[in-house]
Design an enzyme around this catalytic site. Structure first.
Site, PDB file in Angstrom:
ATOM      1  CG  HIS A  48    -123.875  99.771 -55.684  1.00  0.00           C
ATOM      2  ND1 HIS A  48    -125.067  99.091 -55.513  1.00  0.00           N
ATOM      3  CD2 HIS A  48    -122.912  98.863 -55.363  1.00  0.00           C
ATOM      4  CE1 HIS A  48    -124.838  97.871 -55.111  1.00  0.00           C
ATOM      5  NE2 HIS A  48    -123.534  97.702 -55.014  1.00  0.00           N
ATOM      6  CG  ASP A  68    -128.108 100.151 -56.836  1.00  0.00           C
ATOM      7  OD1 ASP A  68    -127.243 100.809 -57.439  1.00  0.00           O
ATOM      8  OD2 ASP A  68    -127.831  99.237 -56.034  1.00  0.00           O
ATOM      9  CB  SER A  97    -123.143  94.507 -55.981  1.00  0.00           C
ATOM     10  OG  SER A  97    -123.423  94.835 -54.657  1.00  0.00           O
TER      11      SER A  97
END
Length: 429
Positions: free
Chosen positions: A164, A194, A276
């Site tokens: 993402h 992911d 992230s």
């Protein structure tokens, strides 16, 4: 209550909220993705592009290649030199470091030496995504995330991050420990897990930079226990590398999404916007997880999640080893479809997978006997959970390749029966 991915968006100056509203039950999480940010939750509708305000709702086969495989590290060092290596990606094994005694680890909160060894293997990632607004005008938005240098050859560095963070981007830039910035190529992505792997040419880096960076030591997340100390390192809020500390709150935590059920590590160490793709570390400085998301609610604090590194390693290897086929040679299946998520499957008593809504005339799918209403559950041995996943996978297949497609087909009573078809893929063009 919702889950929040933790990229960071400079456009609105806020933590992004690619989130899923719903209750505390892990099997209830419809998703909403906000354009120009880089944090959406683990599942999204397959056919959806990066569109403002839309709801967003392989794996690997063990194959050796000339590049070798990444595994958990047996090195007792916190980092390794990035220069003077062979063309093969180093194979590492489960860590047996433990240089610091248990008493030393638990009796001291000063982890500055450990962090100093790890920092050279962590990078900041700056991205640009282009979107079209309601007036048909295109605009560029900037975002930020983190990454971990996991492998190298003589010519290339490989960096793992979250899918993402880099999804639908027009440019990706990696910033190393000495603030050197270079362009990176997206080597491969896997939306279901992911995960994404970036590659950087070493020729774009100076000898001084190459001398300062290192390869991360990958630990064994299967041996992680609740209550252990842990640390999050990453590009929080896009301001540069920082560290937060906490404990392992839970292991093998299952979260159901439209992409399937994901098993993650839970920690109370803060995973903020921009973290992230960064590292979750144990007390020895080994990577035990890849930071991903947090649970957001006025009733909840300190529920953050990371992808276990032992789960990620085989997927990382697969992404590094795979070679995309040139666009003119890429295969074409010839179906349009919709995701059958776990929620939809339970509601309508259907198998999870890809519901075939259209079979194009003259396509390989039509020739093989795929029908409207079939639910594709497996493609060439890879479990299918979304149309996006299938589209990602197709770029690695050349026209003329024969694959096995497993699907579920409803009979007149509404019961489903498994059907296996041999499909010779057609040309994309």
């Amino acid at each position: 209550m919702y889950y929040e991915y933790n990229g960071y968006n400079d456009y609105n100056g806020q933590n992004d909220n690619y989130n899923s509203t719903g209750n505390t039950s892990p099997d209830k999480d419809p998703k909403e993705k906000k354009k120009g940010t880089f944090g959406k939750f683990l599942g999204k509708a397959v056919s959806a592009g990066l569109v403002f305000g839309l709801c967003a709702s392989l794996m690997f086969t063990g194959a050796n290649s000339l590049l070798g495989n990444i595994t958990s590290s047996s090195s007792s060092s916190g980092s390794g030199s990035s220069s003077g290596t062979s063309t093969a990606i180093p194979t590492v094994t489960t860590s047996s470091s433990g240089d610091a005694s248990e008493e030393e680890v638990t009796s001291s909160t000063d982890v500055s030496d450990m962090v100093a060894e790890v920092m050279p293997s962590i990078v900041a990632i700056n991205v640009v995504v282009q979107e079209t607004n309601m007036f048909g005008q295109t605009e560029d938005y900037e975002g930020a995330g983190s990454g971990i240098i996991v492998a190298q050859t003589d010519d290339t560095l490989y960096i793992v991050t979250n899918n993402h963070v880099v999804e639908d981007t027009t440019s990706v830039e990696v910033v190393f420990i000495d603030d050197t910035s270079v362009s990176a190529e997206i080597k491969g992505t896997d939306s279901t897990s992911d995960l994404a792997v970036l590659s950087v040419n070493k020729s774009d880096l100076s000898e001084d930079t190459l001398g300062q960076i290192s390869i991360a030591v990958l630990g064994d997340s299967d041996s992680v226990e609740v209550g252990e100390s842990c640390y999050v390192v990453g590009n929080a809020l896009g301001y540069g590398q920082s560290v937060t500390a906490g404990i392992i709150s839970a292991v093998n935590r299952e979260i159901s999404t439209d992409e399937g059920t994901n098993t993650v590590i839970q920690t109370d160490a803060a995973i903020n916007g921009g973290n992230s793709g960064g590292a979750l570390l144990n007390a020895d400085g080994e990577v035990i997880g890849i930071s991903e998301a947090k649970y957001v609610s006025t009733e909840v604090e300190g529920m953050c999640y990371a992808i276990p590194i032992s789960t990620a390693i085989p997927i990382i290897n697969e992404l590094i080893e795979r070679e995309a086929v040139s666009e003119e040679d890429q295969a074409y299946l010839g179906v349009a479809g919709m995701d059958v998520s776990s929620d939809v499957a339970a509601m309508y008593n259907m198998p999870e997978g890809i519901y075939v809504s259209q079979v194009f005339s003259g396509s390989s799918a039509e020739s093989a006997g795929i029908q409207v209403g079939d639910i594709i559950t497996s493609f060439d041995g890879t479990t299918m959970t979304s149309m996006e996943q299938l589209q990602e996978l197709m770029q690695y297949y050349a026209a003329g390749t024969t694959v096995e497609v497993v699907l579920q087909r409803a009979d007149i009573s509404g019961s489903y029966e498994e059907v296996t078809l041999s499909v010779t893929l057609g040309s994309k063009n």
